[in-house]
Design a protein around this motif. Structure first.
Motif, PDB file in Angstrom:
ATOM      1  N   ALA A 144       0.847  -1.192   0.000  1.00  0.00           N
ATOM      2  CA  ALA A 144       0.000   0.000   0.000  1.00  0.00           C
ATOM      3  C   ALA A 144       0.883   1.242   0.000  1.00  0.00           C
ATOM      4  O   ALA A 144       2.042   1.202   0.448  1.00  0.00           O
ATOM      5  N   ARG A 145       0.321   2.335  -0.498  1.00  0.00           N
ATOM      6  CA  ARG A 145       1.035   3.607  -0.547  1.00  0.00           C
ATOM      7  C   ARG A 145       0.265   4.669   0.221  1.00  0.00           C
ATOM      8  O   ARG A 145      -0.969   4.661   0.255  1.00  0.00           O
ATOM      9  N   ARG A 146       0.994   5.606   0.777  1.00  0.00           N
ATOM     10  CA  ARG A 146       0.361   6.719   1.479  1.00  0.00           C
ATOM     11  C   ARG A 146      -0.298   7.679   0.496  1.00  0.00           C
ATOM     12  O   ARG A 146      -1.183   8.440   0.864  1.00  0.00           O
ATOM     13  N   GLY A 147       0.155   7.682  -0.735  1.00  0.00           N
ATOM     14  CA  GLY A 147      -0.427   8.559  -1.739  1.00  0.00           C
ATOM     15  C   GLY A 147      -0.929   7.772  -2.929  1.00  0.00           C
ATOM     16  O   GLY A 147      -0.795   6.546  -2.992  1.00  0.00           O
ATOM     17  N   LEU A 148      -1.497   8.493  -3.883  1.00  0.00           N
ATOM     18  CA  LEU A 148      -1.955   7.860  -5.108  1.00  0.00           C
ATOM     19  C   LEU A 148      -0.771   7.476  -5.989  1.00  0.00           C
ATOM     20  O   LEU A 148       0.320   8.020  -5.855  1.00  0.00           O
TER      21      LEU A 148
END
Length: 121
Positions: A96-100
């Motif tokens: 998962a990423r903190r941003g797009l």
């Protein structure tokens, strides 16, 4: 954010498996999620991301065979794998990423699960 994968196993070529990834934290804290895999002796490779919980992409090697999806609560990520091949063998990781963004490089992803083994013979 914690990610916990499940659903791996051993199957014969042509078989199917469904991987799941349970994610903690709010959906807004991890707006992009995806699956990577790593075969023995090889680098971790991008399989399929879902960006913003609506835009999906697939590596050419799995296109038409794998389907990524997310639960309505956005807290479980799935990977349906059909028509499995021996070259699909490896450890599958949820990320998962903190941003797009659906970046193919593992270094662009912030959170990782422990991985689940998939073996196709």
């Amino acid at each position: 954010v914690q990610l916990v994968e499940s659903g791996g196993g051993s199957v014969q070529a042509g078989g199917s498996l469904r991987l799941s990834c349970a994610a903690s934290g709010s959906a807004s804290s991890r707006p992009s999620m995806g699956w990577f895999r790593q075969a023995p002796g090889k680098e971790r490779e991008w399989v399929s991301p879902i960006n913003g919980f609506d835009t999906v992409m697939y590596a050419d090697s799995v296109k038409g065979r794998f389907t990524i999806s997310v639960s309505s609560a956005k807290n479980t990520l799935y990977l349906q794998m059909n028509n499995l091949r021996p070259e699909d063998t490896g450890i599958y990781y949820c990320a998962a990423r903190r941003g797009l963004g659906a970046y193919p490089s593992p270094s662009e992803w912030d959170y990782w699960g422990q991985g689940t083994q998939v073996t196709v013979s």
